[in-house]
Every structure is written in C-alpha cells, then in structure tokens.
Write a protein that holds these residues in place. Structure first.
Motif, mmCIF file in Angstrom:
data_model
loop_
_atom_site.group_PDB
_atom_site.id
_atom_site.type_symbol
_atom_site.label_atom_id
_atom_site.label_comp_id
_atom_site.label_asym_id
_atom_site.label_seq_id
_atom_site.Cartn_x
_atom_site.Cartn_y
_atom_site.Cartn_z
ATOM 1 N N ARG A 150 -6.954 79.014 -34.749
ATOM 2 C CA ARG A 150 -6.696 80.064 -35.364
ATOM 3 C C ARG A 150 -6.061 79.695 -36.726
ATOM 4 O O ARG A 150 -6.426 80.313 -37.733
ATOM 5 C CB ARG A 150 -5.369 80.785 -34.711
ATOM 6 N N THR A 151 -5.485 78.573 -36.951
ATOM 7 C CA THR A 151 -4.917 78.249 -38.170
ATOM 8 C C THR A 151 -5.781 77.749 -39.015
ATOM 9 O O THR A 151 -6.052 78.040 -40.264
ATOM 10 C CB THR A 151 -3.747 76.894 -37.991
ATOM 11 N N VAL A 152 -6.895 77.061 -38.365
ATOM 12 C CA VAL A 152 -8.007 76.478 -39.331
ATOM 13 C C VAL A 152 -8.985 77.819 -39.844
ATOM 14 O O VAL A 152 -9.388 77.514 -40.884
ATOM 15 C CB VAL A 152 -8.858 75.516 -38.492
ATOM 16 N N ALA A 153 -9.030 78.604 -38.743
ATOM 17 C CA ALA A 153 -9.895 79.866 -39.282
ATOM 18 C C ALA A 153 -9.214 80.516 -40.302
ATOM 19 O O ALA A 153 -9.954 80.940 -41.267
ATOM 20 C CB ALA A 153 -10.137 80.474 -38.062
ATOM 21 N N TYR A 171 -7.134 79.334 -42.581
ATOM 22 C CA TYR A 171 -7.165 78.591 -43.679
ATOM 23 C C TYR A 171 -8.646 78.743 -44.453
ATOM 24 O O TYR A 171 -8.936 78.841 -45.687
ATOM 25 C CB TYR A 171 -6.918 77.048 -43.751
ATOM 26 N N ARG A 172 -9.718 78.790 -43.653
ATOM 27 C CA ARG A 172 -11.151 79.078 -44.132
ATOM 28 C C ARG A 172 -11.056 80.502 -44.728
ATOM 29 O O ARG A 172 -11.793 80.453 -45.766
ATOM 30 C CB ARG A 172 -12.119 78.986 -43.222
ATOM 31 N N ALA A 173 -10.385 81.632 -44.086
ATOM 32 C CA ALA A 173 -10.334 82.837 -44.887
ATOM 33 C C ALA A 173 -9.565 82.428 -46.152
ATOM 34 O O ALA A 173 -10.345 83.323 -47.445
ATOM 35 C CB ALA A 173 -9.401 83.590 -44.141
ATOM 36 N N LEU A 174 -8.743 81.674 -46.478
ATOM 37 C CA LEU A 174 -8.100 81.380 -47.738
ATOM 38 C C LEU A 174 -9.237 80.758 -48.642
ATOM 39 O O LEU A 174 -9.194 81.193 -49.761
ATOM 40 C CB LEU A 174 -7.085 80.745 -47.668
ATOM 41 N N GLU A 175 -10.080 79.890 -48.196
ATOM 42 C CA GLU A 175 -10.966 79.285 -49.139
ATOM 43 C C GLU A 175 -11.929 80.410 -49.537
ATOM 44 O O GLU A 175 -12.558 80.449 -50.708
ATOM 45 C CB GLU A 175 -11.720 78.390 -48.111
ATOM 46 N N GLN A 176 -12.280 81.415 -48.525
ATOM 47 C CA GLN A 176 -13.030 82.473 -49.042
ATOM 48 C C GLN A 176 -12.418 83.333 -50.131
ATOM 49 O O GLN A 176 -12.928 83.490 -51.022
ATOM 50 C CB GLN A 176 -13.533 83.211 -47.912
ATOM 51 N N LEU A 177 -11.268 83.619 -50.079
ATOM 52 C CA LEU A 177 -10.683 84.498 -51.032
ATOM 53 C C LEU A 177 -10.296 83.739 -52.188
ATOM 54 O O LEU A 177 -10.507 84.224 -53.474
ATOM 55 C CB LEU A 177 -8.993 84.854 -50.427
ATOM 56 N N ALA A 208 -5.202 79.879 -56.428
ATOM 57 C CA ALA A 208 -4.891 78.686 -55.585
ATOM 58 C C ALA A 208 -4.388 79.137 -54.151
ATOM 59 O O ALA A 208 -3.985 80.112 -53.771
ATOM 60 C CB ALA A 208 -3.641 77.811 -56.268
ATOM 61 N N ILE A 209 -4.695 78.177 -53.173
ATOM 62 C CA ILE A 209 -4.428 78.389 -51.909
ATOM 63 C C ILE A 209 -3.588 77.236 -51.321
ATOM 64 O O ILE A 209 -3.788 76.003 -51.917
ATOM 65 C CB ILE A 209 -5.435 78.747 -50.990
ATOM 66 N N GLY A 210 -2.830 77.475 -50.325
ATOM 67 C CA GLY A 210 -1.969 76.202 -49.794
ATOM 68 C C GLY A 210 -1.319 76.429 -48.363
ATOM 69 O O GLY A 210 -1.885 77.325 -47.577
ATOM 70 N N VAL A 211 -0.533 75.615 -48.044
ATOM 71 C CA VAL A 211 0.167 75.709 -46.660
ATOM 72 C C VAL A 211 1.653 75.682 -46.750
ATOM 73 O O VAL A 211 2.346 75.243 -47.892
ATOM 74 C CB VAL A 211 -0.358 74.598 -45.780
ATOM 75 N N SER A 212 2.355 75.779 -45.783
ATOM 76 C CA SER A 212 3.797 75.737 -45.429
ATOM 77 C C SER A 212 4.227 75.071 -44.301
ATOM 78 O O SER A 212 3.682 75.395 -43.501
ATOM 79 C CB SER A 212 4.590 77.237 -45.868
ATOM 80 N N ALA A 214 -9.315 67.388 -42.305
ATOM 81 C CA ALA A 214 -10.640 67.097 -41.478
ATOM 82 C C ALA A 214 -11.651 68.152 -41.109
ATOM 83 O O ALA A 214 -12.686 67.713 -40.956
ATOM 84 C CB ALA A 214 -10.202 66.325 -40.302
ATOM 85 N N ARG A 215 -11.025 69.432 -41.383
ATOM 86 C CA ARG A 215 -11.948 70.508 -40.868
ATOM 87 C C ARG A 215 -12.167 71.451 -41.891
ATOM 88 O O ARG A 215 -12.672 72.527 -41.664
ATOM 89 C CB ARG A 215 -11.205 71.090 -39.797
ATOM 90 N N VAL A 216 -11.536 71.477 -43.210
ATOM 91 C CA VAL A 216 -11.813 72.456 -44.320
ATOM 92 C C VAL A 216 -12.371 71.892 -45.510
ATOM 93 O O VAL A 216 -12.464 70.296 -45.508
ATOM 94 C CB VAL A 216 -10.428 72.976 -44.487
ATOM 95 N N GLU A 217 -12.824 72.401 -46.536
ATOM 96 C CA GLU A 217 -13.436 71.943 -47.709
ATOM 97 C C GLU A 217 -12.328 71.889 -48.822
ATOM 98 O O GLU A 217 -12.440 70.736 -49.505
ATOM 99 C CB GLU A 217 -14.443 72.912 -48.184
ATOM 100 N N VAL A 218 -11.501 72.692 -48.934
ATOM 101 C CA VAL A 218 -10.619 72.789 -50.263
ATOM 102 C C VAL A 218 -9.335 72.290 -49.762
ATOM 103 O O VAL A 218 -8.582 72.611 -48.699
ATOM 104 C CB VAL A 218 -10.373 74.173 -50.622
#
Length: 296
Positions: free
Chosen positions: A116-119, A121-127, A135-139, A151-155
């Motif tokens: 669900r975390t990866v999914a 983040y993919r929504a963040l990539e779309q936004l 810009a998008i990121g993590v914490s 290993a599983r996302v583009e950005v």
C-alpha cells in the motif's frame, strides 16, 4: 538573508521552515502568520496533525501571495493505496484552501503494509505529473525502505524527512539520501523533548548540552540557533516548531554567523545513536496507525 536548497527536480525550498506538529489548531493560524511576517517562506504540516486548515488560514492572513510560500504536507498511513492517496490529497488541499502543494510526502514507510505504501507513492507520482504537487517525497524512510521503494517506482523522492539532531543524526540514512540525490529534512531539528509522547521518555535535551552551550556563548546566540545553523551549513532543511512569537523569530535568526569546521565536528560527535522518537521498523500502535483522517 535566507537560504534556499534546490531539490532533485529543480524546485527550490527555503532551508528553514515552520513545523506545526503538536501545534493546537487554535494556535496554528497565528503561529503561521507570525512566522511569515518574520520572514519564513516555508510551512510544514500533515494530515495527521489536524491543523492543515489553520495553516491555510495563517497564510491567507499574512497577505502574501500563495506563490511566495512553500507548503508541504503529508499523507497518513490510513490513507495509503493509490485511490485512497489521491483522495487524501483532495482532503488536504480542501482544508488548506489551495489547489496545489509544493511538497507532498508519505508520512511513514509502514513496512507491515508496504504494498500500500508503494501504491500510495505511485499516486504521488501521478499528482506530480499532473502538476498538483511540485515535488514529492517520503518521511521516516530508513535505508532499507528507500532501497525497496526505489526498486519499484519511477520518481526518486525529492525529500526524506527524518528525525535528525545532534544526539541522533542518522549518518547512514543521510548518506543514502545523498547517494540518490534526496534532500534530508530534519524533524525535531533541535532535539526537543516534547515529541512523540510514550517513546523515549528518558531522553536527554540537546539544548542543555554543554558543548552546544559553549558554542552558543561564543557567538551570543541561543543553543537552538546553533543547532539550526549546524543543519543549514551541512546542507539540510530544518523545520523547528513553536507557537511562541519570540521563539519563532529566534529560530529564523540564524543567517548571520558561521560555525567553524571544528565546531561542526564537535556537534557531530555528540551522536548517541539513540532515537528520541519511534522506530520506523517497529510496529505502530493500531490506534495511531489506523486513525481516520476527517474529510473536513
């Protein structure tokens, strides 16, 4: 004088921002307005803080144009998943009163539900692609979490916001961030002792450390100012929190002195390797992990 940092996608971020974690909603708008009058141009909030609406109110009350203020917010774990995260963004922007945010990040790695975390983040990539987030990121992502995500996302995330202060500076995570071009942003940048009740109740207050006190005395600065200067000179973003006008101003008055290499090293040497907040790999209490973020 202020300092700006350039993210890996070219967006610039003011190095010092006002954090509003644990800022009561009834005090948040005034704190944000005060900070912007002092000179801050960066506000950090989160859906889980319950004060996004008041952040927006404070920005509007300041009289500044929206484009002049860097706004970042975070998606909470209970809203992870592709569609759920897109909806979480709409909730946040509705509360903030803005169509876009400058930085949108995932609040925790949630390793026990990482699909669900990866999914999310993919929504963040779309936004990001849609221009809704600049810009998008993590914490709170540790080295393993970053490796698994990348290993599983583009950005590549632009920012990783982590606990970082002299008693717990996380050099391994900071090195991994740097390797991937990810900016380290420090929460609890001055090692405060009011964060995360229930975790590390016996922790020491960095502000009372004699090494910090000695350096502060040499410059006629406060310990908090020395610690924020340490972050800035080492290329990090820091988001100190306060609702008190004099402390908000004090935390921004850090651009008129430079620590020496020896002083920076002395502060680095204070690292104990011991967290003041929760371990991102440890199970999070269900009542916190699964909290419902209100629609309004």
């Amino acid at each position: 004088m202020t300092a700006e940092l350039t993210l890996n996608n070219g967006v610039t971020l003011p190095a010092i921002g006002l954090g509003v974690y644990q800022s009561p909603p009834q005090e948040t708008a005034a704190a944000v307005e005060t900070a912007l009058k002092v000179g801050y141009r960066h506000i950090d909030t989160a859906a889980a803080y319950g004060n996004e609406r008041q952040v927006g109110e404070g920005i509007r009350a300041s009289g500044l144009d929206r484009s002049e203020v860097f706004v970042e917010t975070k998606v909470w774990i209970s809203d992870y998943g592709y569609d759920a995260t897109l909806h979480a963004f709409e909730k946040s922007t509705r509360k903030l009163g803005f169509d876009t945010v400058d930085l949108l990040i995932l609040h925790q790695p949630a390793p026990d539900r990482f699909e669900r975390t990866v999914a999310a983040y993919r929504a963040l990539e779309q936004l990001l692609a849609d221009g809704r987030a600049r810009a998008i990121g993590v914490s709170n992502f540790m080295v393993g979490h970053l490796t698994d995500l990348l290993a599983r996302v583009e950005v590549v995330p632009a920012v990783n916001q982590i606990e970082c202060h002299p008693y717990f500076s996380q050099p391994e995570v900071r090195a991994a961030n740097a390797e991937h071009g990810i900016l380290t942003q420090a929460w609890s940048p001055i090692g405060g002792i009011t964060f995360y009740p229930g975790w590390g109740e016996d922790r020491r207050n960095v502000l009372q450390d004699p090494v910090i006190a000695q350096i502060a005395h040499a410059y006629g600065k406060t310990p908090a100012q020395v610690l924020l200067r340490w972050h800035i000179q080492q290329g990090r973003s820091a988001i100190p929190k306060s609702v008190h006008a004099h402390r908000i101003a004090e935390n921004f008055d850090v651009f008129d002195f430079d620590l020496t290499d020896q002083q920076l090293a002395a502060i680095d040497d204070l690292d104990t390797g011991r967290r003041h907040g929760p371990d991102p790999d440890a199970p999070m209490p269900e009542g916190i992990r699964d909290r419902t973020i209100p629609e309004d």
